[in-house]
Design an enzyme around this catalytic site. Structure first.
Site, short mmCIF file in Angstrom:
data_model
loop_
_atom_site.label_atom_id
_atom_site.label_comp_id
_atom_site.label_asym_id
_atom_site.label_seq_id
_atom_site.Cartn_x
_atom_site.Cartn_y
_atom_site.Cartn_z
N SER A 125 0.81 -1.21 0.00
CA SER A 125 0.00 0.00 0.00
C SER A 125 0.85 1.26 0.00
CB SER A 125 -0.90 -0.02 1.24
OG SER A 125 -1.48 1.23 1.48
N GLU A 127 0.33 3.50 1.94
CA GLU A 127 0.46 3.84 3.36
C GLU A 127 1.86 3.50 3.90
OE1 GLU A 127 -1.85 5.06 5.71
OE2 GLU A 127 -3.29 5.50 4.12
N TYR A 149 -1.71 -0.85 10.25
CA TYR A 149 -1.91 -1.43 8.91
C TYR A 149 -0.66 -1.26 8.06
CZ TYR A 149 -3.56 -1.52 4.05
OH TYR A 149 -3.69 -1.77 2.70
#
Length: 322
Positions: A125, A127, A149
């Site tokens: 991701s 992120e 996450y």
């Protein structure tokens, strides 16, 4: 001669869209999920539920993963499983980490122990990179995970690199930036906003309550992105790729465009709630997809206005246009 693909986490947005793509390419598709298929699952929406072989699987259990791999002997394994909500990861950090890290480890171990020629794709991701204020992230950008996450995703990528180098596996990672479609769950912000705006246009509601709308994201169209996922495993050698549009806009501008397509002024309908503000919200994400363009001959084709139009059509007419 057809190929066999195993999609771990086939019922999510990316898993179901990837399954649809692979079926069109004459793959035999095996799909797994931690839970049984419900009546309105994405595979049924795409009308491919009868075309795949589905089996329930908890990929955090090694023996169960090994049984599936040894039974179907896939040419390619796509790991798209795991808890996907950044916000939820703060509430359930242990479960989030376990759902992302353990399946990656188990699949890599199965490939190493059973058949080293299986190609493996691992979903990561944007992120992982944290804030991208000065420059868009590329494959050499340092990681700066903020959420549980993101920490789990970085850890899973480190595993992939370790197994690739130490055991000579064809194991690759795709760092996907935000990508939307009608198949997103309603708790994802773009799906929530478009569904809410359509309901407002139909007179069902008057207002839509949101949190921080000043964030800037690199948003793309999920069907474009799953094409990149497939191309990662067709590349001549295992590698890691940023999958993004290379364009970022603010959530507020996205909202304005959504309401404008419905002939509404978003300022008349949006309420900002402090209860929906996150303490660790990333302000800006930007991706540089140049490597994917050069090595995979891939780039995002669908612009923001087209994405909005396709999602509005689904919410207002129930027709999915991919």
């Amino acid at each position: 001669m057809y190929k066999t693909a195993l999609i771990i986490g086939i019922t999510g947005q990316d898993g179901s869209l990837l399954a649809s793509l692979l079926l069109k390419k004459n793959y035999k598709v095996i799909g797994t999920s931690r839970v049984e298929l419900n009546i309105d699952n994405n595979l049924k929406i795409l009308q491919i539920d009868k075309s795949i072989i589905f089996t329930k699987l908890d990929p955090s259990i090694y023996d169960d993963v090994y049984k599936i791999v040894s039974k179907f002997i896939p040419d390619e394994i796509y790991n798209l499983s795991g808890q996907t909500s950044v916000g939820k990861s703060f509430l359930e950090p242990y479960n989030t980490f376990k759902s992302i890290y353990m399946p990656t480890l188990n699949i890599l171990e199965c490939i190493k122990n059973y058949n080293k020629y299986i190609k493996f794709y691992n979903a990561c991701s944007s992120e992982c990179f944290g804030e991208c204020i000065d420059n868009p992230a590329n494959e050499l950008t340092s990681f700066n995970p903020i959420s549980p996450y993101a920490v789990a995703k970085v850890s899973s990528h480190n595993l992939v690199q370790s197994y690739r180098h130490n055991y000579n596996l064809f194991a690759s990672t795709g760092f996907l930036f935000n990508h939307e479609s009608p198949l997103r769950p309603n708790n994802f912000v773009i799906k929530k906003i478009i569904k809410g705006a359509v309901d407002i246009s139909l007179g069902k509601y008057t207002n839509l309550t949101l949190g921080n709308i000043n964030v800037i994201r690199d948003w793309g169209w999920a069907p474009d992105f799953v094409d990149a996922i497939w191309k990662v495993l067709q590349h001549s050698e295992p590698d890691d790729f940023i999958i993004s549009t290379g364009r970022s806009i603010s959530l507020e501008l996205f909202i304005q465009k959504i309401f404008s397509q419905l002939k509404l002024n978003y300022l008349d309908h949006i309420i900002i709630s402090k209860d929906l503000l996150r303490n660790h919200e990333l302000k800006i994400t930007r991706g540089n997809p140049e490597k994917a363009k050069i090595k995979l001959n891939w780039q995002a084709k669908t612009n923001i206005d087209e994405i909005i139009n396709k999602m509005i059509i689904y919410e207002s007419e129930g027709r999915i246009d991919l």
